[in-house]
Scaffold this active site. Structure first.
Site, PDB file in Angstrom:
ATOM      1  N   LYS A 225       0.984  -1.433   0.100  1.00 24.44           N
ATOM      2  CA  LYS A 225       0.060  -0.031  -0.124  1.00 24.44           C
ATOM      3  C   LYS A 225       0.889   1.284  -0.007  1.00 24.44           C
ATOM      4  O   LYS A 225       1.986   1.204   0.671  1.00 24.44           O
ATOM      5  CB  LYS A 225      -1.029  -0.075   1.212  1.00 24.44           C
ATOM      6  CG  LYS A 225      -1.853   1.216   1.321  1.00 24.44           C
ATOM      7  CD  LYS A 225      -2.571   1.185   2.696  1.00 24.44           C
ATOM      8  CE  LYS A 225      -3.650   2.566   2.855  1.00 24.44           C
ATOM      9  NZ  LYS A 225      -4.258   2.621   4.116  1.00 24.44           N
TER      10      LYS A 225
ATOM     11  N   GLU B 203      -9.435  10.750  12.174  1.00 23.19           N
ATOM     12  CA  GLU B 203      -8.490   9.747  12.709  1.00 23.19           C
ATOM     13  C   GLU B 203      -7.801  10.149  13.829  1.00 23.19           C
ATOM     14  O   GLU B 203      -7.119  10.888  14.050  1.00 23.19           O
ATOM     15  CB  GLU B 203      -7.722   9.200  11.622  1.00 23.19           C
ATOM     16  CG  GLU B 203      -6.909   8.122  11.700  1.00 23.19           C
ATOM     17  CD  GLU B 203      -6.422   7.330  10.323  1.00 23.19           C
ATOM     18  OE1 GLU B 203      -5.939   6.264  10.709  1.00 23.19           O
ATOM     19  OE2 GLU B 203      -6.857   7.887   9.383  1.00 23.19           O
TER      20      GLU B 203
ATOM     21  N   GLU C 241      -7.076  -2.440   2.247  1.00 25.47           N
ATOM     22  CA  GLU C 241      -6.710  -1.426   2.432  1.00 25.47           C
ATOM     23  C   GLU C 241      -6.821  -1.162   3.960  1.00 25.47           C
ATOM     24  O   GLU C 241      -5.939  -0.656   4.830  1.00 25.47           O
ATOM     25  CB  GLU C 241      -7.037  -0.147   1.514  1.00 25.47           C
ATOM     26  CG  GLU C 241      -6.393   1.147   2.165  1.00 25.47           C
ATOM     27  CD  GLU C 241      -7.320   2.277   1.444  1.00 25.47           C
ATOM     28  OE1 GLU C 241      -6.829   3.383   1.885  1.00 25.47           O
ATOM     29  OE2 GLU C 241      -7.723   2.105   0.337  1.00 25.47           O
TER      30      GLU C 241
END
Length: 466
Positions: free
Chosen positions: A217, A262, A310
């Site tokens: 990723k 987040e 992901e």
């Protein structure tokens, strides 16, 4: 005068300030951390630490611990965020020229669990009483409009903007903004380090590297620059973000403003928590679809192998790095859908009970040193992804995607990842950042569209797009 660091924390009558913590966001130089009307606001500055390089977190940790070691603390409230407090913002990259910083304010207002308090911090040897603290707060609030003339609500400005006001100009990357955004009269918007076409080429190059097996990723960021002749006012932006994005953590530190969904790490006593996001769906994509929007999000986002892959990479990245500091840890078996005004995310909450390392419980900054950067903002493996980011982005992210938040002397603190944000570069100019997780199967056009969905909170809060 004395060099002794002293703080006084006293209860504050919150009834005088309707609206909770956001009611104190009246100055463009305010230090801010707020969610759901709770949080901290700081005014003034009595001390500052700056650093660059790979040891920036540990150097800041040592500075803070030394500062508070012999502090004279009077605290009648005794909640996380009372007593000595510093706000901080750290550069994303160890190679960045941007200075990471901790800032100790003169005055802190806190709101938590329907309680409000006021802390005065000083190195001065003069009296430190409830009266001096209240007087200092009044002084800062009375100056709230200094240098920042009153303007109408940015929400109203956004609503009044029409297609006729669009103006796009070339950016430093050599390209103009392609999407016809409705901008407020007089505002301009242009690309930053890369044109949109060049950024999509970078995404394609990243996917090609992933397919070689070099990494799983990669997170690629891009920037756009807005120029607003009527002026960029941080306080207005912060209030708009706090009102629009109550489920996010709205932050403001030294011109860095935003509302992140987040949480990198939150520490209270020996308990640490994090919120991990990876996997994004623009809510506008649900327009015209049959059934409730959340059903569409569950089907398209949670049902996507690409998005779940992901997300799993991001979870493993955080839990692997947090494990050595934990005696117990748990996370959601299945990610949940986090619903925000602009997007849906796949999200997971992680909770850990901290263990002693070398005789003491690790501090917030020690944990950040171990956790950052996670796969959610860099990629995996970290070193490979970091090198590829520097090669493909042509951008110093500065504080974007770096840790931002606060800590207190007891080791409590909250540190988000500086997402959905921007850096105010001048009274009329602001640079916005957005990034996307790239995996095998990522499509450049779709990733570009995702960045626009992530720019939307800042564009709306600046009052230049609706």
């Amino acid at each position: 005068m004395t060099s002794t660091f002293r703080t006084l924390t006293v209860p504050l009558d919150g009834k005088e300030f309707t609206g909770g913590l956001p009611a104190f966001l009246v100055r463009d130089d305010v230090l801010c951390w707020t969610r759901r009307e709770a949080g901290l606001a700081g005014f003034g500055e009595i001390a500052r630490f700056t650093s660059t390089g790979p040891d920036r977190f540990l150097e800041a940790d040592i500075w803070w611990r030394h500062l508070v070691l012999e502090a004279e603390v009077t605290d009648s409230v005794e909640l996380p965020g009372t007593g000595p407090v510093a706000f901080g913002s750290f550069a994303f990259s160890k190679t960045s020229i941007h200075e990471s910083r901790l800032i100790v304010p003169e005055i802190v207002v806190g709101v938590r669990d329907n309680q409000a308090w006021l802390t005065q911090l000083t190195f001065d040897g003069g009296p430190l009483t409830e009266e001096t603290a209240l007087a200092a707060l009044d002084r800062w609030l009375d100056r709230g409009s200094a240098g920042a003339p009153a303007v109408e609500s940015t929400t109203a400005a956004a609503d009044s903007a029409g297609d006729d006001s669009v103006r796009a100009v070339p950016g430093t990357g050599g390209g103009a903004v392609v999407r016809p955004l409705p901008l407020a009269a007089g505002a301009t918007l242009h690309t930053g380090s890369l044109s949109e076409e060049a950024w999509m080429d970078a995404v394609a190059a990243g996917v090609a590297e992933i397919r070689t097996g070099a990494l799983e990723k990669l997170v690629l960021a891009r920037d756009v620059v807005a120029t607003i002749p009527s002026g960029v006012h941080a306080a207005d932006v912060l209030r708009e973000l706090a009102a629009r994005y109550r489920e996010c953590w709205t932050y403001g530190v030294d011109g860095l403003v935003g509302a992140t969904p987040e949480m990198l790490i939150q520490v209270e006593g020996r308990t640490a928590q994090a919120r991990v996001l990876a996997g994004t769906l623009d809510r506008r994509d649900a327009h015209g679809e049959d059934g409730p929007p959340m059903d569409y999000a569950t089907r398209v986002l949670a049902g996507s192998e690409k998005q779940r892959h992901e997300h799993e990479i991001a979870i493993q990245s955080l839990t692997t790095q947090l494990a050595p500091f934990s005696e117990a840890m748990n996370a959601h078996d299945e990610p949940f859908i986090l619903e925000l005004p602009n997007v849906w995310h796949l999200a997971s909450d992680v909770k850990a009970e901290l263990t002693e390392v070398e005789g003491h419980v690790p501090t917030c900054l020690a944990l950040i040193n171990a956790l950052h950067p996670t796969a959610a903002v860099c990629g995996t493996p970290t070193l490979v992804a970091g090198e590829l980011i520097r090669k493909l982005e042509h951008l110093d992210r500065g504080p974007y995607a770096g840790p931002v938040g606060w800590l207190d002397a007891a080791g409590n603190g909250e540190w988000g990842i500086a997402l959905r944000g921007a850096v105010i570069e001048s009274p009329e100019t602001v640079r916005l950042y957005a990034g996307c997780g790239i995996v095998d199967g990522s499509q450049p056009e779709a990733e570009l569209a995702e960045t626009w969905a992530k720019f939307r909170p800042m564009l709306e809060s600046l009052g230049i797009s609706s």
